[in-house]
Design a protein around this motif. Structure first.
Motif, short mmCIF file in Angstrom:
data_model
loop_
_atom_site.label_atom_id
_atom_site.label_comp_id
_atom_site.label_asym_id
_atom_site.label_seq_id
_atom_site.Cartn_x
_atom_site.Cartn_y
_atom_site.Cartn_z
N LEU A 14 14.82 -9.39 9.13
CA LEU A 14 13.58 -9.09 8.59
C LEU A 14 12.24 -9.04 9.22
O LEU A 14 11.70 -8.21 9.31
CB LEU A 14 13.19 -10.17 7.08
CG LEU A 14 14.40 -9.97 6.20
CD1 LEU A 14 14.46 -11.24 4.94
CD2 LEU A 14 14.18 -8.58 5.12
N LYS A 15 12.29 -10.09 10.46
CA LYS A 15 11.13 -9.99 11.17
C LYS A 15 11.13 -8.58 12.01
O LYS A 15 10.01 -7.94 12.00
CB LYS A 15 11.01 -11.16 12.08
CG LYS A 15 10.77 -12.47 11.45
CD LYS A 15 10.71 -13.35 12.60
CE LYS A 15 11.57 -13.95 13.28
NZ LYS A 15 11.40 -14.75 14.31
N LYS A 16 12.42 -8.20 12.57
CA LYS A 16 12.48 -6.95 13.06
C LYS A 16 11.99 -5.73 12.37
O LYS A 16 11.30 -4.98 12.87
CB LYS A 16 13.81 -6.46 13.50
CG LYS A 16 14.58 -7.65 14.57
CD LYS A 16 15.84 -7.21 14.89
CE LYS A 16 16.66 -8.27 15.60
NZ LYS A 16 18.00 -7.92 15.88
N LYS A 17 12.14 -5.96 11.15
CA LYS A 17 11.71 -4.65 10.18
C LYS A 17 10.42 -4.67 9.76
O LYS A 17 10.10 -4.10 8.72
CB LYS A 17 12.62 -4.39 9.22
CG LYS A 17 13.98 -4.04 9.89
CD LYS A 17 15.18 -3.73 8.67
CE LYS A 17 16.30 -3.30 9.31
NZ LYS A 17 16.33 -2.06 9.98
N GLY A 18 9.53 -5.97 10.04
CA GLY A 18 8.29 -6.16 9.54
C GLY A 18 8.23 -6.73 8.32
O GLY A 18 7.09 -6.72 7.57
N HIS A 19 9.37 -7.30 7.83
CA HIS A 19 9.20 -7.85 6.23
C HIS A 19 9.28 -9.37 6.29
O HIS A 19 9.42 -9.90 5.38
CB HIS A 19 10.45 -7.29 5.52
CG HIS A 19 10.40 -5.94 5.14
ND1 HIS A 19 9.87 -5.41 4.00
CD2 HIS A 19 10.84 -4.83 6.06
CE1 HIS A 19 10.01 -4.10 3.99
NE2 HIS A 19 10.45 -3.71 5.23
N ALA A 20 9.08 -10.04 7.52
CA ALA A 20 9.07 -11.44 7.60
C ALA A 20 8.04 -11.70 8.82
O ALA A 20 7.90 -10.82 9.55
CB ALA A 20 10.45 -12.17 7.81
N VAL A 21 7.47 -12.88 8.74
CA VAL A 21 6.47 -13.47 9.70
C VAL A 21 7.13 -14.40 10.62
O VAL A 21 8.06 -15.09 10.32
CB VAL A 21 5.09 -14.02 9.03
CG1 VAL A 21 4.48 -13.07 8.32
CG2 VAL A 21 5.37 -15.20 8.38
N GLU A 22 6.51 -14.50 11.68
CA GLU A 22 6.90 -15.30 13.05
C GLU A 22 6.67 -16.74 12.42
O GLU A 22 5.72 -16.94 11.54
CB GLU A 22 6.28 -14.95 14.08
CG GLU A 22 6.58 -13.80 14.79
CD GLU A 22 7.74 -13.72 15.36
OE1 GLU A 22 8.52 -14.76 15.58
OE2 GLU A 22 8.18 -12.50 15.55
N GLY A 23 7.41 -17.67 12.87
CA GLY A 23 7.15 -19.01 12.54
C GLY A 23 8.44 -19.75 12.21
O GLY A 23 9.46 -19.36 12.68
#
Length: 244
Positions: free
Chosen positions: A207-216
């Motif tokens: 999801l992070k790769k696709k911009g649907h989740a934030v780092e953390g």
């Protein structure tokens, strides 16, 4: 004694028609006596019938198959996938494939049948159907994956090992995908990650790769509120996507 024959014997005993009891017994089984003055009234007959417990049946599909030569549920699962994926028989319609998919989904609602997907080598064709050109088959494939892995760590492990999580994330987030497909993909993803941290970690990275989740920090798969937050966000985005 053969296990199936033993099951049949036990079933026959439990489901046999009770004999008429002797005076003083607790229940009496009545047989219909049309036009007889000795027959109990309809109300009495109904009351007597209600007093007799319904027959029990422990006949499994395997026992039935041994008795009557019918297909087992494993056979039905394999036949369904074979029909859905058949690209040579031009007489098979989309409706036929969807009907087979619906039957397959109902079969894998059983925990045993869902666990049997690996033994029957059905995970690969099922996951391949997530990439089918027909949107309705992609939707049904996602639905079946969600059903198979829901509350089942064994199948959650298998889905992860087969590389199914990235496919589901793609379907759930792809802007050009149909809303109905995306929603079923979110359902499958939700079922795949709940209470199973390895799948949650992979899903979060995808999801992070696709911009649907934030780092953390990673999301706790056992925290239902946290998982719901991710999945509800994906549902909202799916609702804004392609409608047909």
């Amino acid at each position: 004694m053969d296990k199936n024959l033993n099951e049949l014997l036990r079933w026959g005993i439990e489901n046999s028609v009770p004999k008429e009891s002797t005076p003083g017994s607790e229940t009496t089984a009545f047989r219909a006596l049309p036009n007889s003055e000795d027959a109990p009234s309809n109300g009495a007959a109904a009351a007597a019938a209600a007093a007799v417990p319904p027959p029990k049946s422990d006949l499994t599909p395997e026992v039935m198959a041994a008795l009557f030569g019918g297909p087992s549920e494993a056979d039905l699962m394999k036949a369904a996938i074979e029909l859905i994926t058949d690209r040579t028989d031009t007489s098979i319609t989309l409706e036929d494939r969807l009907t087979a998919f619906d039957n397959f989904e109902q079969l894998i609602e059983s925990l045993d049948n869902a666990n049997n997907l690996e033994k029957l080598s059905l995970w690969t064709p099922l996951l391949d159907l997530l990439k089918h050109e027909e949107q309705e088959l992609r939707r049904m494939a996602a639905w079946c994956v969600g059903t198979a892995v829901q509350n089942n760590v064994k199948t959650q492990e298998r889905l992860l090992a087969m590389g199914g999580i990235p496919h589901l994330v793609h379907l759930a987030t792809h802007d050009d995908e149909h809303e109905a497909v995306r929603r079923k993909a979110v359902y499958a993803l939700s079922s795949a990650v709940r209470n199973y941290q390895p799948a949650m970690d992979v899903a979060h990275e995808e999801l992070k790769k696709k911009g649907h989740a934030v780092e953390g920090d990673k999301i706790d798969a056992a925290n239902m509120d946290a998982v719901d937050g991710v999945m509800n966000g994906l549902k909202e985005k799916a609702a804004k996507g392609r409608k047909n």
